[in-house]
Scaffold this motif. Structure first.
Motif, mmCIF file in Angstrom:
data_model
loop_
_atom_site.group_PDB
_atom_site.id
_atom_site.type_symbol
_atom_site.label_atom_id
_atom_site.label_comp_id
_atom_site.label_asym_id
_atom_site.label_seq_id
_atom_site.Cartn_x
_atom_site.Cartn_y
_atom_site.Cartn_z
ATOM 1 N N HIS A 1 8.356 -11.118 -58.616
ATOM 2 C CA HIS A 1 9.534 -10.242 -58.938
ATOM 3 C C HIS A 1 8.924 -8.830 -58.868
ATOM 4 O O HIS A 1 7.618 -8.480 -59.536
ATOM 5 N N VAL A 2 10.324 -8.259 -58.544
ATOM 6 C CA VAL A 2 9.760 -6.759 -57.464
ATOM 7 C C VAL A 2 11.493 -6.329 -58.078
ATOM 8 O O VAL A 2 12.489 -6.986 -58.498
ATOM 9 N N SER A 3 11.002 -4.814 -58.906
ATOM 10 C CA SER A 3 12.504 -4.181 -59.625
ATOM 11 C C SER A 3 12.563 -2.696 -59.464
ATOM 12 O O SER A 3 11.256 -2.191 -59.605
ATOM 13 N N ASP A 4 13.251 -2.069 -59.468
ATOM 14 C CA ASP A 4 13.833 -0.512 -59.245
ATOM 15 C C ASP A 4 13.207 -0.184 -58.705
ATOM 16 O O ASP A 4 12.363 0.962 -58.999
ATOM 17 N N ILE A 5 12.588 -0.461 -57.344
ATOM 18 C CA ILE A 5 12.358 -0.065 -56.412
ATOM 19 C C ILE A 5 12.436 1.584 -55.308
ATOM 20 O O ILE A 5 11.459 1.924 -55.515
ATOM 21 N N HIS A 6 13.588 1.840 -56.253
ATOM 22 C CA HIS A 6 14.143 3.123 -55.584
ATOM 23 C C HIS A 6 13.388 3.938 -54.817
ATOM 24 O O HIS A 6 12.815 5.108 -54.936
ATOM 25 N N LEU A 7 13.799 3.668 -53.902
ATOM 26 C CA LEU A 7 13.903 4.045 -52.089
ATOM 27 C C LEU A 7 11.986 4.734 -52.265
ATOM 28 O O LEU A 7 11.488 5.117 -50.759
ATOM 29 N N ASN A 8 11.196 4.104 -52.674
ATOM 30 C CA ASN A 8 9.605 4.334 -52.548
ATOM 31 C C ASN A 8 9.032 3.604 -51.603
ATOM 32 O O ASN A 8 8.473 1.727 -52.275
ATOM 33 N N PRO A 9 8.306 4.286 -50.655
ATOM 34 C CA PRO A 9 8.059 3.530 -49.247
ATOM 35 C C PRO A 9 6.531 2.589 -49.864
ATOM 36 O O PRO A 9 6.138 1.644 -49.582
ATOM 37 N N ILE A 10 6.021 2.674 -50.653
ATOM 38 C CA ILE A 10 4.686 2.206 -51.615
ATOM 39 C C ILE A 10 4.975 1.081 -52.065
ATOM 40 O O ILE A 10 4.430 -0.090 -51.990
ATOM 41 N N ALA A 11 5.802 0.992 -52.474
ATOM 42 C CA ALA A 11 6.354 -0.707 -53.053
ATOM 43 C C ALA A 11 6.049 -1.868 -51.750
ATOM 44 O O ALA A 11 6.307 -3.003 -52.041
ATOM 45 N N TRP A 12 7.078 -1.087 -50.553
ATOM 46 C CA TRP A 12 6.725 -2.268 -49.307
ATOM 47 C C TRP A 12 5.155 -2.648 -49.067
ATOM 48 O O TRP A 12 5.078 -3.862 -48.668
ATOM 49 N N ASN A 13 4.845 -2.087 -48.957
ATOM 50 C CA ASN A 13 3.208 -2.118 -48.943
ATOM 51 C C ASN A 13 2.305 -3.030 -50.161
ATOM 52 O O ASN A 13 1.702 -4.005 -49.845
ATOM 53 N N LEU A 14 3.053 -2.636 -50.923
ATOM 54 C CA LEU A 14 2.192 -3.974 -52.513
ATOM 55 C C LEU A 14 3.519 -5.476 -52.096
ATOM 56 O O LEU A 14 2.569 -6.490 -52.415
ATOM 57 N N VAL A 15 4.323 -4.991 -52.249
ATOM 58 C CA VAL A 15 5.570 -6.136 -51.579
ATOM 59 C C VAL A 15 4.502 -7.685 -50.219
ATOM 60 O O VAL A 15 4.714 -8.233 -50.291
ATOM 61 N N ARG A 16 4.097 -6.545 -48.921
ATOM 62 C CA ARG A 16 3.477 -6.851 -47.608
ATOM 63 C C ARG A 16 2.105 -7.210 -48.652
ATOM 64 O O ARG A 16 1.740 -8.908 -48.404
ATOM 65 N N SER A 17 1.100 -7.053 -49.368
ATOM 66 C CA SER A 17 0.056 -7.276 -49.286
ATOM 67 C C SER A 17 0.078 -8.923 -50.256
ATOM 68 O O SER A 17 -0.694 -9.616 -49.607
#
Length: 503
Positions: free
Chosen positions: A245-261
């Protein structure tokens, strides 16, 4: 007159003696506490053998009662085991991986291994307790003697140490919570978290007892220390469905690193995004959503108040993306209903209604429609928590975001609402405060047969970092509870859009 002065002198002398006695008692107690702390720190630690593991144990005074298992450099586990002001620290000094593997694979030990590990661990803790008590009392006696230079004061310090240690020990025994072992808090490298923490479904279904969890912990640590060049692959439990469950990423590319990991390390079956993927919903921001197609798992998306309809269409074009807007889709074995946020905050030409009751009514109206137009669902995803609570009684679980602060609430109907923090650290908003907004996500473990939530891991990355994480395990106490719809009179879900102030 002389009698009055004499009486006043007696009162002053008595008051002076009382103050001196209180001061001496306070000073003696402080010295005794410091002496106990020094004694326990210098002479208390012991080395014990628990199965194939050489374990260092120490007890130290602490404002928070807890047990810490340090598996350096892989990370540490924290258990909220008691309320007494003492911390039990367990350090994994060395492990014989060959012996560990042989013990775990020997069918003759399968029944005796939990009892064996528990016996050796109890012996180690008993030795630690006796050594800590002896060293703590010796520390109180010696330090009091050094400070006050008198045998009477030293004996008083020893007595204070006895009272303090007896109080701590009694409190620890009375407040001991062995069940806390199934809800660890992990701090360390993200890659090491799944193996060290263990699989939630396995813990709930096969390791509910304290003894069983000891075996799992030894097994996980054995695997980690046995890996020389890479960490072991997470052994996914086939009886659980794992949702990120993710939410409110607001264009932060760090979020994609976390999601992938997390998707790779925890063997995630699907991702649910409860909105605000972008900041302004503009065309240039559409490139940001292309990472969805590279994840390799289904990505369920509901629109947030910062996402435009154009953003929603851009997400829908990505491989694996599933956009839900007043619709239901079966994903990874779960029936999920999603509702896009009715507002688009960046468009200043559209008035934004901040009436919370209107939002709640909208949620209730769509909940009625959900019950009439669709078969029962396992999970509901919306952006705003106020709308989310309107679905009380419509499903066992509702996921939401918007507030940039994680929380969970079990509603009277039996529905659990999980509000996610910002997986993007609130984007550029993360830099508006003295401390960056934490990056947050959660792994949810659903039973594959009942489709009910069994446990969840709250993942928190401090500020904008992504190497060291904290993971808090939670276990659902009553996963099979009855979900009772709340009787409401709801208006039609059609009509003017409403909203709240944007965070």
């Amino acid at each position: 007159m002389d009698l009055t002065r004499w009486a006043q002198g007696i009162r002053r002398a008595a008051t002076g003696r009382t103050v001196r006695l209180i001061s001496r008692a306070v000073a003696g107690s402080v010295v005794a506490v410091v002496g106990v702390w020094l004694g326990m720190a210098l002479g208390g630690p012991v080395l014990a053998t628990v199965g194939p593991v050489d374990v260092g144990m120490s007890a130290e005074l602490s404002l928070r009662g807890e047990t810490v298992v340090d598996a350096h450099p892989l990370g540490s586990l924290l258990f909220d085991t008691h309320d007494a002001p003492v911390r039990l620290r367990v350090t994994l000094e060395n492990i014989d991986s060959n012996q560990a593997r042989a013990m775990l694979e020997d069918p003759r030990l399968s029944d005796r291994l939990p009892a064996l590990l528990e016996k050796e661990l109890r012996e180690g803790v008993s030795a630690l307790a006796l050594r800590s008590i002896a060293c703590g009392l010796a520390g109180a006696l010696i330090f009091s003697l050094i400070v006050f230079r008198g045998l009477r004061a030293a004996l008083a310090g020893l007595l204070a140490g006895v009272v303090m240690i007896a109080g701590i020990g009694t409190t620890a025994l009375l407040t001991f919570r062995p069940g806390s072992v199934v809800e660890p808090e992990y701090t360390g490298l993200l890659a090491g978290a799944p193996s060290l923490v263990g699989d939630a479904e396995s813990i709930v279904t096969r390791f509910e007892s304290y003894r069983g969890q000891l075996v799992k912990l030894v097994d996980n640590v054995s695997q980690l220390y046995d890996a020389v060049s890479s960490l072991p692959v997470y052994d996914a439990d086939p009886t659980s469905i794992r949702i990120l469950h993710v939410s409110d990423i607001h264009l932060n590319p760090i979020a994609w690193n976390l999601v992938r990991s997390v998707t790779a390390q925890f063997k995630i079956d699907a991702v649910v995004d409860t909105g605000d993927l972008t900041d302004h919903g503009s065309g240039p921001e559409d490139n940001f959503v292309k990472e969805i197609g590279r994840l390799g798992v289904p990505y369920v998306f509901v629109r947030g108040n910062h996402d435009s309809k154009a953003t929603q269409r851009a997400v829908a074009k990505q491989k694996g993306a599933i956009v839900l807007d007043d619709s239901v889709k079966e994903v990874a074995g779960l029936r999920i209903y999603g509702l896009g946020d009715p507002r688009f905050t960046p468009d200043k030409s559209v008035p934004v209604d901040s009436d919370l009751e209107s939002l709640a009514a909208l949620g209730r109206a769509h909940a009625v429609r959900l019950g009439q137009a669709f078969e029962p669902v396992d999970l509901v995803a919306v952006h705003d928590p106020t709308i989310a609570k309107g679905f009380s009684g419509s499903a066992p679980m509702v996921l939401t975001g918007h507030s940039h602060a994680r929380s969970t609430e079990l509603l009277p109907s039996g529905t659990r609402v999980l509000v996610q923090g910002s997986t993007g650290g609130a984007g550029l908003r993360a830099l508006e405060h003295d401390e960056p907004t934490p990056v947050m996500a959660s792994v949810l473990y659903f039973d594959r047969e009942t489709h009910r939530l069994r446990a969840w891991d709250d993942i928190t990355l401090g500020g904008l970092g992504e190497q060291s994480v904290q993971i808090q395990r939670h276990v659902e106490n009553d996963p099979g509870r009855t979900i009772s719809p709340e009787p409401t009179i709801a208006p039609s879900p059609t009509g003017s859009t409403v909203g709240t102030a944007t965070p």
